[in-house]
Design an enzyme around this catalytic site. Structure first.
Site: not given
Ligand code: NDP
Length: 452
Positions: A126, A166
């Protein structure tokens, strides 16, 4: 003390003050996989529990960019390559003021098991930045994305690490990020997913997390002889996940009465459907406006500064299905208590870790259906995996083909979670099942890979 307890204690001691979200995610996963500890001595011999909570690599970098007034601005960039045992690192980028290392580590840690559950070969990672695209002009966002990628490009690639979107990173940002990557590398590969169809993306990727969430919810309900059709649903957020969750919920015959953004919540008793849904989609995807404008346009109640769950708790509004799709820790104990008291049947998580541990305990004690994020929202990364496959083949599948694969993957995830829960003595507990199934796959790969 059990090995798992030792690792939880060490993570709490080391990161308790600085990275609370990471500690929360580690505690949740490790607590729930305790049933495997005695059955897999090989994991203890290979020190898997401790190795699992340590990222393979953490990259932190400076991003210098120029605003429209000619000022040089600086932000922090992050990429946490958490675990690459089963495939290239894979996970989104988040651009939001509140981003810090602990948040990126929690998201990367969750991503490991989510990706494993999809059945596709993807490791967990991430990244992101404390840059906030809100109130920035298009040109500023573009310059920031190019500056961000001028560092990140050397760490990613189609077989190394594949970022996606995201919070704060939607179609526009992905376009600029991929544009920068192409320019720097002079190559066209699947190094980023969430791309538009015109330049190598997959159909249905945009919709995948929201659609997948509803396919998962339908699967959960159908095993209790229920269905989404005719149910009243609450969705929080109005971003990528929320919008397509609303779209699919409408298609399956539910009525969605709530949506929100970080400024407030709207309640539309008639349902956010048809022309109203079109308006909301345009407001958020094109005009980048505030949800308050929906309330003004359609003359429905707007609750400034309140989340969907605040409104449900304060006003006593009953919904059958709760689909938190905004951000982490949005549903607290009092919200969960209100949902249960008012008769909610199912909570399925579109956002990552939207329920606090206390809220989860309430769902489980009440015996309502609970679809944890790493299972319920895995549709996005699953279609990202399919985008990587299409890019590798230089092919693009039809909408129907991708949608069919997405449905199958969501069913597969549900089955994996159910079977693992059953095998380890927690029948029907999808949280325990999803954590165990994801963990086992990665842990077995790590044992096989030796010192990896
Ligand atoms: P977007 O940026 O598209 O939308 C986020 C939405 O949530 C916006 O409406 C935003 O409001 C609201 N929001 C964000 N932060 C807060 C906050 N602190 N309090 C209240 N509202 C907030 O993001 P996504 O839809 O992509 O992501 C939403 C969630 O889903 C995140 O948890 C993400 O990690 C998760 N997720 C996303 C996937 C994807 O494919 N995009 C895949 C799997 C999970 P505002 O516009 O005012 O900021």
């Amino acid at each position: 003390m059990s090995r798992i307890n030792e690792v939880i204690a060490r993570v709490k001691e080391t990161y308790g003050k600085t990275e609370p979200e990471f500690v929360q995610a580690v505690t949740e996963v490790l607590e729930s996989i305790k049933p495997i500890e005695n059955k897999h001595p090989e994991f203890i011999r290979a020190n898997i529990y401790e190795r699992m909570v340590e990222p393979d690599r953490v990259i932190i970098f400076k991003v210098t960019w120029e605003d429209d007034q000619g000022n040089l601005r600086v932000n922090k960039g992050y990429r946490v390559e958490f675990n690459g045992a089963i495939g290239p690192y894979k996970g989104g980028l988040r651009f939001r003021r509140s981003v810090n290392l602990g948040i990126i580590k929690f998201l990367g840690f969750e991503q490991i098991f989510k990706n494993a559950l999809t059945g596709l070969p993807m490791g967990g990672g991430k990244g992101g930045s404390d840059f906030d695209p809100h109130k920035k002009t298009n040109n500023e966002v573009m310059r920031f994305c190019y500056a961000f990628m001028s560092e990140l490009y050397r760490h990613i690639g189609p077989y190394t690490d594949v970022p996606a979107g995201d919070i704060g990173v939607g179609a526009r940002e992905i376009g600029y990020l991929y544009g920068a990557y192409k320019k720097l590398r002079n190559e066209h590969t699947g190094a980023i997913t969430g791309k538009a169809y015109e330049y190598g993306g997959s159909l249905i990727r945009l919709e995948a997390t929201g659609y997948g969430l509803l396919y998962f919810t339908e699967e959960m309900l159908s095993h209790r002889g229920e269905s989404v059709e005719g149910k009243v649903a609450a969705v929080s957020g109005s971003g990528n996940v929320a919008l397509y969750a609303i779209e699919k919920a409408n298609e399956l015959g539910a009525k969605v009465v709530f949506a929100s953004d970080s400024s407030g919540t709207i309640y539309d008793e008639e349902g956010i459907a048809g022309e109203k849904f079109k308006f909301l989609k345009d407001l958020k995807e094109v005009k980048r406006g505030r949800i308050k404008e929906y309330a003004e346009k359609f003359n429905v109640p707007y609750f400034e500064g309140k989340s969907v769950w605040d409104v449900i708790a304060d006003e006593g509004i009953k919904v059958d299905i709760a689909l938190p799709s905004a951000t982490q820790n949005e549903i607290h104990k009092r919200h969960a208590e209100a949902l249960v008291k008012l008769g909610v049947i199912a909570v399925a998580e579109g956002a990552n870790m939207p329920s606090t541990p206390e809220a989860i305990e309430i769902y489980r004690d009440a015996g309502i259906l609970y679809g944890p994020a790493k299972a319920a929202n895995a549709g996005g990364v699953a279609v990202s995996g399919l985008e990587m496959s299409q890019d590798a083949m230089l092919l693009q599948w039809t909408r129907e083909e991708v949608d069919e694969r997405l449905r199958k993957i969501m069913k597969h995830i549900y089955r994996e979670a159910v079977e693992a829960a059953e095998a380890y003595g927690y029948p029907g507990d999808l949280m325990v099942g999803a954590n165990i199934a994801g963990f086992l796959k990665v842990a077995k790969a790590m044992v096989a890979l030796g010192l990896f």
